[in-house]
Design a protein around this motif. Structure first.
Motif, PDB file in Angstrom:
ATOM      1  N   UNK A  25      53.996  32.495  29.430  1.00  0.00           N
ATOM      2  CA  UNK A  25      54.321  32.470  30.856  1.00  0.00           C
ATOM      3  C   UNK A  25      53.576  33.575  31.611  1.00  0.00           C
ATOM      4  N   UNK A  26      53.677  34.808  31.115  1.00  0.00           N
ATOM      5  CA  UNK A  26      53.012  35.920  31.801  1.00  0.00           C
ATOM      6  C   UNK A  26      51.491  35.811  31.688  1.00  0.00           C
ATOM      7  N   UNK A  27      51.022  35.340  30.537  1.00  0.00           N
ATOM      8  CA  UNK A  27      49.590  35.141  30.379  1.00  0.00           C
ATOM      9  C   UNK A  27      49.066  34.113  31.371  1.00  0.00           C
ATOM     10  N   UNK A  28      49.854  33.059  31.612  1.00  0.00           N
ATOM     11  CA  UNK A  28      49.458  32.025  32.571  1.00  0.00           C
ATOM     12  C   UNK A  28      49.425  32.568  33.992  1.00  0.00           C
ATOM     13  N   UNK A  29      50.384  33.440  34.318  1.00  0.00           N
ATOM     14  CA  UNK A  29      50.395  34.053  35.650  1.00  0.00           C
ATOM     15  C   UNK A  29      49.141  34.899  35.855  1.00  0.00           C
ATOM     16  N   UNK A  30      48.805  35.695  34.841  1.00  0.00           N
ATOM     17  CA  UNK A  30      47.595  36.521  34.915  1.00  0.00           C
ATOM     18  C   UNK A  30      46.354  35.641  35.056  1.00  0.00           C
ATOM     19  N   UNK A  31      46.327  34.549  34.285  1.00  0.00           N
ATOM     20  CA  UNK A  31      45.190  33.624  34.359  1.00  0.00           C
ATOM     21  C   UNK A  31      45.032  33.068  35.768  1.00  0.00           C
ATOM     22  N   UNK A  32      46.136  32.664  36.379  1.00  0.00           N
ATOM     23  CA  UNK A  32      46.064  32.097  37.719  1.00  0.00           C
ATOM     24  C   UNK A  32      45.621  33.139  38.745  1.00  0.00           C
ATOM     25  N   UNK A  33      46.149  34.356  38.635  1.00  0.00           N
ATOM     26  CA  UNK A  33      45.786  35.420  39.580  1.00  0.00           C
ATOM     27  C   UNK A  33      44.297  35.759  39.492  1.00  0.00           C
ATOM     28  N   UNK A  34      43.803  35.899  38.268  1.00  0.00           N
ATOM     29  CA  UNK A  34      42.390  36.245  38.094  1.00  0.00           C
ATOM     30  C   UNK A  34      41.485  35.084  38.468  1.00  0.00           C
ATOM     31  N   UNK A  35      41.954  33.869  38.246  1.00  0.00           N
ATOM     32  CA  UNK A  35      41.183  32.695  38.650  1.00  0.00           C
ATOM     33  C   UNK A  35      41.072  32.619  40.166  1.00  0.00           C
TER      34      UNK A  35
END
Length: 250
Positions: A25-35
């Motif tokens: 979940x947190x990894x996905x949030x980071x992925x979306x923010x950096x994307x």
């Protein structure tokens, strides 16, 4: 540690599964923010992340049982995901192929997506290793230093009552540090370099930590199969990074 987080009637909630879910979940949030910082299409990235997580999980699980076939007795033990049993480079291989295919299909810059994935992978795995600590999987060899960890819960996957190297805790800290380094370099490197740096850093760390992990050293009697895979990935990351390092960020 605490393999079982809590029980609700006949339902058992395992700490390992909860921590892996939090990591995703947190990894996905980071992925979306950096994307977003890279200007990538949020919907396409979310779709890619969803299928990459699924294929990566299947790949990590498959590789674990390929190298540890004894755990398939009985065969339905493959469903016991709360006991651990994931191989990092199996997940990277399957997940990477899926992400590459979908990125190409959706015309998303692969290098930009890969860089965002590198940071999110490091943080997600760092959280997942906390789950390993709780479950007792991925445990170390015997250790008689003050940092040793002793598992006492009979549900733990690790040997009970034996002082062991805290490989899970070390791995968690290392992943968070790797994630921090990658984040600090995220907007300073040529697209694609951050992901190559991730492969080099984590591959190198995984090669080294295996010396104190309780994994069979069957290659030349000195190295585990995990070490062979890890050093290959680390060398791919290092060689690619050095070859591209001279370019300026575009």
């Amino acid at each position: 540690m605490h393999p079982i987080l809590f029980k609700i009637g006949p339902v058992t909630i395992y700490t390992y599964g909860v921590m892996v879910a939090i990591g995703i979940f947190l990894g996905s949030i980071i992925l979306m923010k950096l994307s977003d910082e890279k200007g990538l299409n949020r919907k396409d990235v979310a779709d890619i992340a969803f299928w990459t997580v699924i294929s990566g999980f299947l790949g990590a699980r498959l590789f674990f049982f390929i190298y540890n076939p004894e755990y398939l007795n009985p065969w339905w033990r493959i469903l016991y995901v709360w006991q651990g049993g994931l191989v990092w480079y199996g997940g990277v291989l399957f997940g990477g192929i899926t992400a590459l295919f979908l990125a190409k299909k959706n015309k998303i810059p692969v290098s930009d997506l890969a860089d965002a994935c590198g940071v999110s992978l490091a943080v997600g795995l760092g959280i997942g290793r906390i789950g390993c600590t709780m479950a007792g999987c991925c445990y170390g060899t015997e250790c008689h230093l003050p940092i040793a960890i002793v598992f006492k819960d009979p549900m733990s996957s690790a040997p009970i009552g034996v002082p062991l190297w805290p490989t899970q805790i070390i791995s968690s800290i290392a992943n968070f540090l790797i994630g921090l380094v990658l984040f600090l370099r995220f907007d300073k490197e040529k697209p694609g370099n951050v992901f190559l740096l991730y492969l080099f850093m984590y591959g190198t760390f995984r090669f080294l930590i295996e010396f104190i992990r309780a994994t069979p050293k069957i290659v030349l009697g000195m190295f585990s199969v995990n070490q062979v895979g890890s050093i290959i990935i680390a060398l791919i990351g290092l060689s690619g990074f050095l070859l591209r390092r001279g370019g300026k960020n575009g």
